[in-house]
Design a protein around this motif. Sequence first.
Motif, PDB file in Angstrom:
ATOM      1  N   ASN A 136      12.297 -11.624  -5.119  1.00 40.45           N
ATOM      2  CA  ASN A 136      12.639 -10.842  -6.307  1.00 40.45           C
ATOM      3  C   ASN A 136      11.457 -10.686  -7.276  1.00 40.45           C
ATOM      4  OD1 ASN A 136      14.347  -9.345  -7.987  1.00 40.45           O
ATOM      5  ND2 ASN A 136      14.931 -11.151  -9.163  1.00 40.45           N
ATOM      6  N   PRO A 137      10.379 -10.030  -6.833  1.00 43.05           N
ATOM      7  CA  PRO A 137       9.195  -9.896  -7.695  1.00 43.05           C
ATOM      8  C   PRO A 137       9.429  -8.948  -8.853  1.00 43.05           C
ATOM      9  CG  PRO A 137       8.953  -8.547  -5.742  1.00 43.05           C
ATOM     10  CD  PRO A 137      10.211  -9.334  -5.546  1.00 43.05           C
ATOM     11  N   ASP A 138       8.534  -9.018  -9.835  1.00 47.79           N
ATOM     12  CA  ASP A 138       8.601  -8.105 -10.980  1.00 47.79           C
ATOM     13  C   ASP A 138       8.169  -6.693 -10.587  1.00 47.79           C
ATOM     14  OD1 ASP A 138       9.385  -9.909 -13.209  1.00 47.79           O
ATOM     15  OD2 ASP A 138       7.558 -10.937 -12.615  1.00 47.79           O
ATOM     16  N   LEU A 139       7.275  -6.607  -9.620  1.00 47.28           N
ATOM     17  CA  LEU A 139       6.887  -5.300  -9.087  1.00 47.28           C
ATOM     18  C   LEU A 139       6.262  -5.468  -7.709  1.00 47.28           C
ATOM     19  CD1 LEU A 139       3.517  -4.844  -9.467  1.00 47.28           C
ATOM     20  CD2 LEU A 139       4.234  -4.744 -11.846  1.00 47.28           C
ATOM     21  N   LEU A 140       6.189  -4.356  -6.976  1.00 45.80           N
ATOM     22  CA  LEU A 140       5.713  -4.355  -5.590  1.00 45.80           C
ATOM     23  C   LEU A 140       4.667  -3.269  -5.389  1.00 45.80           C
ATOM     24  CD1 LEU A 140       5.867  -4.786  -2.436  1.00 45.80           C
ATOM     25  CD2 LEU A 140       7.843  -3.243  -2.479  1.00 45.80           C
ATOM     26  N   ILE A 141       3.585  -3.639  -4.700  1.00 47.45           N
ATOM     27  CA  ILE A 141       2.557  -2.683  -4.306  1.00 47.45           C
ATOM     28  C   ILE A 141       2.385  -2.761  -2.796  1.00 47.45           C
ATOM     29  CG2 ILE A 141       0.151  -1.955  -4.561  1.00 47.45           C
ATOM     30  CD1 ILE A 141       1.741  -1.788  -7.149  1.00 47.45           C
ATOM     31  N   SER A 142       2.494  -1.626  -2.111  1.00 47.03           N
ATOM     32  CA  SER A 142       2.278  -1.567  -0.669  1.00 47.03           C
ATOM     33  C   SER A 142       1.002  -0.774  -0.402  1.00 47.03           C
ATOM     34  CB  SER A 142       3.475  -0.900   0.025  1.00 47.03           C
ATOM     35  OG  SER A 142       3.348  -0.995   1.434  1.00 47.03           O
ATOM     36  N   VAL A 143       0.082  -1.375   0.377  1.00 51.80           N
ATOM     37  CA  VAL A 143      -1.239  -0.788   0.604  1.00 51.80           C
ATOM     38  C   VAL A 143      -1.334  -0.203   2.011  1.00 51.80           C
ATOM     39  CG1 VAL A 143      -3.727  -1.209   0.611  1.00 51.80           C
ATOM     40  CG2 VAL A 143      -2.248  -2.472  -0.977  1.00 51.80           C
ATOM     41  N   HIS A 144      -1.712   1.079   2.097  1.00 52.52           N
ATOM     42  CA  HIS A 144      -1.818   1.772   3.387  1.00 52.52           C
ATOM     43  C   HIS A 144      -3.038   2.687   3.401  1.00 52.52           C
ATOM     44  CE1 HIS A 144       2.163   0.886   5.300  1.00 52.52           C
ATOM     45  NE2 HIS A 144       2.425   0.516   4.056  1.00 52.52           N
ATOM     46  N   MET A 145      -3.303   3.270   4.565  1.00 53.58           N
ATOM     47  CA  MET A 145      -4.329   4.302   4.733  1.00 53.58           C
ATOM     48  C   MET A 145      -3.657   5.573   5.232  1.00 53.58           C
ATOM     49  SD  MET A 145      -7.226   2.451   4.343  1.00 53.58           S
ATOM     50  CE  MET A 145      -7.052   0.743   3.806  1.00 53.58           C
ATOM     51  N   ASN A 146      -4.212   6.705   4.882  1.00 59.38           N
ATOM     52  CA  ASN A 146      -3.680   7.982   5.332  1.00 59.38           C
ATOM     53  C   ASN A 146      -4.446   8.481   6.550  1.00 59.38           C
ATOM     54  OD1 ASN A 146      -1.806  10.060   5.013  1.00 59.38           O
ATOM     55  ND2 ASN A 146      -2.214  10.206   2.807  1.00 59.38           N
ATOM     56  N   SER A 147      -3.808   9.350   7.320  1.00 59.98           N
ATOM     57  CA  SER A 147      -4.475   9.966   8.472  1.00 59.98           C
ATOM     58  C   SER A 147      -3.683  11.191   8.912  1.00 59.98           C
ATOM     59  CB  SER A 147      -4.568   8.968   9.637  1.00 59.98           C
ATOM     60  OG  SER A 147      -5.266   9.539  10.729  1.00 59.98           O
ATOM     61  N   ILE A 148      -4.394  12.316   9.072  1.00 61.36           N
ATOM     62  CA  ILE A 148      -3.783  13.556   9.561  1.00 61.36           C
ATOM     63  C   ILE A 148      -4.749  14.213  10.542  1.00 61.36           C
ATOM     64  CG2 ILE A 148      -2.375  13.934   7.482  1.00 61.36           C
ATOM     65  CD1 ILE A 148      -4.510  15.862   6.498  1.00 61.36           C
ATOM     66  N   PRO A 149      -4.293  15.179  11.323  1.00 61.68           N
ATOM     67  CA  PRO A 149      -5.174  15.808  12.315  1.00 61.68           C
ATOM     68  C   PRO A 149      -6.434  16.443  11.722  1.00 61.68           C
ATOM     69  CG  PRO A 149      -2.889  16.315  12.807  1.00 61.68           C
ATOM     70  CD  PRO A 149      -2.889  15.628  11.486  1.00 61.68           C
ATOM     71  N   SER A 150      -6.337  17.035  10.543  1.00 58.68           N
ATOM     72  CA  SER A 150      -7.499  17.687   9.929  1.00 58.68           C
ATOM     73  C   SER A 150      -8.427  16.654   9.298  1.00 58.68           C
ATOM     74  CB  SER A 150      -7.047  18.683   8.865  1.00 58.68           C
ATOM     75  OG  SER A 150      -8.155  19.211   8.170  1.00 58.68           O
ATOM     76  N   GLU A 151      -9.746  16.871   9.435  1.00 55.32           N
ATOM     77  CA  GLU A 151     -10.728  15.948   8.865  1.00 55.32           C
ATOM     78  C   GLU A 151     -11.088  16.269   7.416  1.00 55.32           C
ATOM     79  OE1 GLU A 151     -14.179  15.941  11.301  1.00 55.32           O
ATOM     80  OE2 GLU A 151     -13.228  14.911  12.988  1.00 55.32           O
ATOM     81  N   LYS A 152     -10.642  17.406   6.911  1.00 52.67           N
ATOM     82  CA  LYS A 152     -11.125  17.847   5.601  1.00 52.67           C
ATOM     83  C   LYS A 152     -10.481  17.118   4.422  1.00 52.67           C
ATOM     84  CE  LYS A 152      -7.987  21.764   4.799  1.00 52.67           C
ATOM     85  NZ  LYS A 152      -7.920  23.212   4.503  1.00 52.67           N
ATOM     86  N   TRP A 153      -9.322  16.511   4.647  1.00 48.12           N
ATOM     87  CA  TRP A 153      -8.606  15.901   3.532  1.00 48.12           C
ATOM     88  C   TRP A 153      -9.142  14.505   3.243  1.00 48.12           C
ATOM     89  CZ3 TRP A 153      -5.975  19.265   0.877  1.00 48.12           C
ATOM     90  CH2 TRP A 153      -5.447  20.379   1.535  1.00 48.12           C
ATOM     91  N   SER A 154      -9.240  14.183   1.956  1.00 49.80           N
ATOM     92  CA  SER A 154      -9.711  12.859   1.540  1.00 49.80           C
ATOM     93  C   SER A 154      -9.105  12.521   0.185  1.00 49.80           C
ATOM     94  CB  SER A 154     -11.244  12.835   1.456  1.00 49.80           C
ATOM     95  OG  SER A 154     -11.693  13.732   0.451  1.00 49.80           O
ATOM     96  N   GLY A 155      -9.302  11.293  -0.249  1.00 55.47           N
ATOM     97  CA  GLY A 155      -8.830  10.896  -1.571  1.00 55.47           C
ATOM     98  C   GLY A 155      -7.613   9.997  -1.548  1.00 55.47           C
ATOM     99  N   ALA A 156      -7.504   9.172  -2.570  1.00 56.83           N
ATOM    100  CA  ALA A 156      -6.396   8.226  -2.692  1.00 56.83           C
ATOM    101  C   ALA A 156      -5.207   8.865  -3.407  1.00 56.83           C
ATOM    102  CB  ALA A 156      -6.854   6.988  -3.455  1.00 56.83           C
ATOM    103  N   GLN A 157      -4.009   8.369  -3.066  1.00 56.74           N
ATOM    104  CA  GLN A 157      -2.805   8.877  -3.718  1.00 56.74           C
ATOM    105  C   GLN A 157      -1.706   7.822  -3.685  1.00 56.74           C
ATOM    106  OE1 GLN A 157      -1.243  12.564  -2.148  1.00 56.74           O
ATOM    107  NE2 GLN A 157      -0.082  12.990  -4.013  1.00 56.74           N
ATOM    108  N   THR A 158      -0.938   7.769  -4.754  1.00 58.12           N
ATOM    109  CA  THR A 158       0.178   6.831  -4.841  1.00 58.12           C
ATOM    110  C   THR A 158       1.505   7.565  -4.677  1.00 58.12           C
ATOM    111  OG1 THR A 158       0.305   7.045  -7.254  1.00 58.12           O
ATOM    112  CG2 THR A 158      -1.082   5.283  -6.369  1.00 58.12           C
TER     113      THR A 158
END
Length: 255
Positions: A136-158
Amino acid sequence: MRKFRRRFIVWLSPKGKLRLMVGLCLVVTAALLLSRTPPVSSTWSTWSLPLSGMTIAIDAGHGGVDGGAVSKSGAIEKDLSLSIALYVRDYLQEAGAIVFMTREGDYDLANDDTKSYSRRKTEDLMKRVSLLQENNPDLLISVHMNSIPSEKWSGAQTFYHKTSIKESEVLAKSIQEQLKINLENTKREAATVETIYILKALQHIPAALVEVGFLSNPQESQLLVDAQYQRTVAASIYKGILQYVTEQPSGIKTD
């Protein structure tokens, strides 16, 4: 028989006398300071340990047989997400938080006798949710990496769950703002999701998923394997959590 008293005469130069007086003053000052009890200051506690009393859960995505996304150069999501999650843990602990991690090594939470990949993945997710509910934490953060077929996309997002409590949106937006400021690699805003199991199952907890970058982008995948860049990402997540906490009214728990 006559007794003679011995006398010792110490000759001090003007500089010697000054040094003696300074030394005596320092001794007296130190004695006075040590005799006093340091005052307890709530302001000092707040600034030195801003997350004191909070329990924060960090979920490093994937693990074990589930490697997640893989870059062309062979970087594996499960390894990078864990590395960044551990850096986030260190920052949070230094700020006084109690940190609970769903994993701290390269493993999943499925039973040893579960052989099927799909069953292990399902069992792993269910056990993560069960552990988070128990703690029962006060808040939760889940950490992942993105990946799609196109190579042009970049950048972090929540991301936060579409039907979650309002605090999840605030948390995700706070972290996104810090990612934009510190990484300078995106203009994206925090967005909603519906299919992330952990976020859906824990809608009563302020929770955000952080996709820290695209392994499908060659340039960004090279950054993500760099330890210094990982620390910058982790520091951005940490600063986002601090921003969220300082903007909340007193009392973080919502249940």
